[in-house]
Design a protein around this motif. Structure first.
Motif, mmCIF file in Angstrom:
data_model
loop_
_atom_site.group_PDB
_atom_site.id
_atom_site.type_symbol
_atom_site.label_atom_id
_atom_site.label_comp_id
_atom_site.label_asym_id
_atom_site.label_seq_id
_atom_site.Cartn_x
_atom_site.Cartn_y
_atom_site.Cartn_z
ATOM 1 N N ALA A 1 0.831 -1.205 0.000
ATOM 2 C CA ALA A 1 0.000 0.000 0.000
ATOM 3 C C ALA A 1 0.866 1.255 0.000
ATOM 4 C CB ALA A 1 -0.934 0.005 1.212
ATOM 5 N N THR A 2 2.178 1.097 -0.007
ATOM 6 C CA THR A 2 3.095 2.228 -0.041
ATOM 7 C C THR A 2 2.862 3.050 -1.301
ATOM 8 O OG1 THR A 2 4.745 0.912 1.131
ATOM 9 C CG2 THR A 2 5.528 2.888 0.025
ATOM 10 N N LYS A 3 2.755 4.363 -1.145
ATOM 11 C CA LYS A 3 2.454 5.236 -2.288
ATOM 12 C C LYS A 3 3.572 5.244 -3.322
ATOM 13 C CE LYS A 3 -0.678 8.091 0.320
ATOM 14 N NZ LYS A 3 -0.867 9.287 1.080
ATOM 15 N N ASP A 4 4.807 5.385 -2.883
ATOM 16 C CA ASP A 4 5.951 5.422 -3.792
ATOM 17 C C ASP A 4 6.610 4.046 -3.803
ATOM 18 O OD1 ASP A 4 8.346 5.813 -5.168
ATOM 19 O OD2 ASP A 4 8.688 7.790 -4.298
ATOM 20 N N LEU A 5 6.365 3.285 -4.852
ATOM 21 C CA LEU A 5 6.865 1.914 -4.915
ATOM 22 C C LEU A 5 8.380 1.838 -4.851
ATOM 23 C CD1 LEU A 5 4.461 0.367 -7.580
ATOM 24 C CD2 LEU A 5 4.300 0.261 -5.082
ATOM 25 N N GLU A 6 9.072 2.842 -5.386
ATOM 26 C CA GLU A 6 10.542 2.840 -5.372
ATOM 27 C C GLU A 6 11.105 2.955 -3.959
ATOM 28 O OE1 GLU A 6 12.814 2.281 -7.911
ATOM 29 O OE2 GLU A 6 10.983 1.643 -8.919
ATOM 30 N N LEU A 7 10.317 3.488 -3.023
ATOM 31 C CA LEU A 7 10.758 3.655 -1.640
ATOM 32 C C LEU A 7 10.209 2.559 -0.725
ATOM 33 C CD1 LEU A 7 10.308 7.522 -1.201
ATOM 34 C CD2 LEU A 7 12.416 6.264 -1.707
ATOM 35 N N SER A 8 9.585 1.552 -1.297
ATOM 36 C CA SER A 8 8.896 0.539 -0.499
ATOM 37 C C SER A 8 9.772 -0.663 -0.165
ATOM 38 C CB SER A 8 7.656 0.053 -1.251
ATOM 39 O OG SER A 8 8.035 -0.761 -2.341
ATOM 40 N N GLN A 9 9.351 -1.381 0.863
ATOM 41 C CA GLN A 9 10.015 -2.644 1.210
ATOM 42 C C GLN A 9 9.805 -3.663 0.104
ATOM 43 O OE1 GLN A 9 7.357 -1.495 2.797
ATOM 44 N NE2 GLN A 9 5.821 -3.121 2.789
ATOM 45 N N ALA A 10 8.703 -3.556 -0.630
ATOM 46 C CA ALA A 10 8.466 -4.482 -1.746
ATOM 47 C C ALA A 10 9.572 -4.360 -2.794
ATOM 48 C CB ALA A 10 7.091 -4.223 -2.368
ATOM 49 N N LYS A 11 10.017 -3.159 -3.055
ATOM 50 C CA LYS A 11 11.120 -2.935 -4.011
ATOM 51 C C LYS A 11 12.415 -3.550 -3.487
ATOM 52 C CE LYS A 11 13.311 -0.754 -7.449
ATOM 53 N NZ LYS A 11 14.352 -1.634 -7.863
ATOM 54 N N VAL A 12 12.685 -3.376 -2.202
ATOM 55 C CA VAL A 12 13.880 -3.979 -1.590
ATOM 56 C C VAL A 12 13.829 -5.497 -1.737
ATOM 57 C CG1 VAL A 12 15.198 -4.279 0.555
ATOM 58 C CG2 VAL A 12 14.151 -2.055 0.040
ATOM 59 N N LEU A 13 12.658 -6.072 -1.443
ATOM 60 C CA LEU A 13 12.500 -7.525 -1.565
ATOM 61 C C LEU A 13 12.677 -7.994 -3.004
ATOM 62 C CD1 LEU A 13 9.452 -8.007 0.814
ATOM 63 C CD2 LEU A 13 11.775 -8.870 1.192
ATOM 64 N N ALA A 14 12.086 -7.257 -3.948
ATOM 65 C CA ALA A 14 12.209 -7.629 -5.357
ATOM 66 C C ALA A 14 13.676 -7.601 -5.788
ATOM 67 C CB ALA A 14 11.375 -6.686 -6.223
ATOM 68 N N ASP A 15 14.403 -6.594 -5.342
ATOM 69 C CA ASP A 15 15.827 -6.513 -5.670
ATOM 70 C C ASP A 15 16.603 -7.681 -5.075
ATOM 71 O OD1 ASP A 15 15.321 -4.174 -7.102
ATOM 72 O OD2 ASP A 15 16.105 -2.852 -5.524
ATOM 73 N N LEU A 16 16.278 -8.039 -3.835
ATOM 74 C CA LEU A 16 16.942 -9.176 -3.196
ATOM 75 C C LEU A 16 16.643 -10.472 -3.945
ATOM 76 C CD1 LEU A 16 16.427 -8.617 0.634
ATOM 77 C CD2 LEU A 16 18.592 -8.962 -0.514
ATOM 78 N N LEU A 17 15.381 -10.679 -4.292
ATOM 79 C CA LEU A 17 14.994 -11.905 -4.987
ATOM 80 C C LEU A 17 15.603 -11.983 -6.381
ATOM 81 C CD1 LEU A 17 11.266 -12.063 -3.888
ATOM 82 C CD2 LEU A 17 13.114 -13.576 -3.134
#
Length: 122
Positions: free
Chosen positions: A103-119
């Motif tokens: 639900a983070t507004k800025d996807l680039e600043l989200s934990q989801a982006k960090v996880l995607a980069d890790l994966l």
């Protein structure tokens, strides 16, 4: 041995609706405001992979804190329940296309982006 084919990973906002293919996983610790459970556009909620409440509140998606947030978050993901949840995401990623939802507004600043980069790097 040839490199293995990697499944793709997307990051999406919960308001974008259900992804067209693959598995969708909500990676927020808190249920998205205004989201009805019976209309959730994801397949499962994996809150143990989300940043701790203290880290999330400290960060506040402040771009000036992003580098330190990523460092601290990766440390959290290295042990305990967060590490187990990350391993589960790695297993999903190995099997199918994966969309990490937040639900983070800025996807680039989200934990989801960090996880995607890790994966993507694993």
């Amino acid at each position: 041995m040839p490199p293995s084919r990697r499944n793709s990973i997307d990051v999406a906002h919960v308001k974008d609706g259900r992804p067209q293919s693959g598995r969708a996983v909500l990676v927020d610790r808190v249920w998205p405001r205004g989201q009805r459970k019976d209309e959730a556009p994801w397949d499962e909620w994996l809150k143990n992979v989300a940043p701790s409440t203290d880290l999330r509140k400290w960060y506040g998606h402040d771009p000036d804190k992003q580098e330190e947030f990523v460092r601290r978050y990766r440390t959290e993901l290295a042990s305990g329940e967060p590490a187990e949840a990350l391993e589960y995401l790695q297993q999903l990623h190995a099997r199918e296309h994966l969309t990490l939802m937040t639900a983070t507004k800025d996807l680039e600043l989200s934990q989801a982006k960090v996880l995607a980069d890790l994966l993507a790097g694993s």
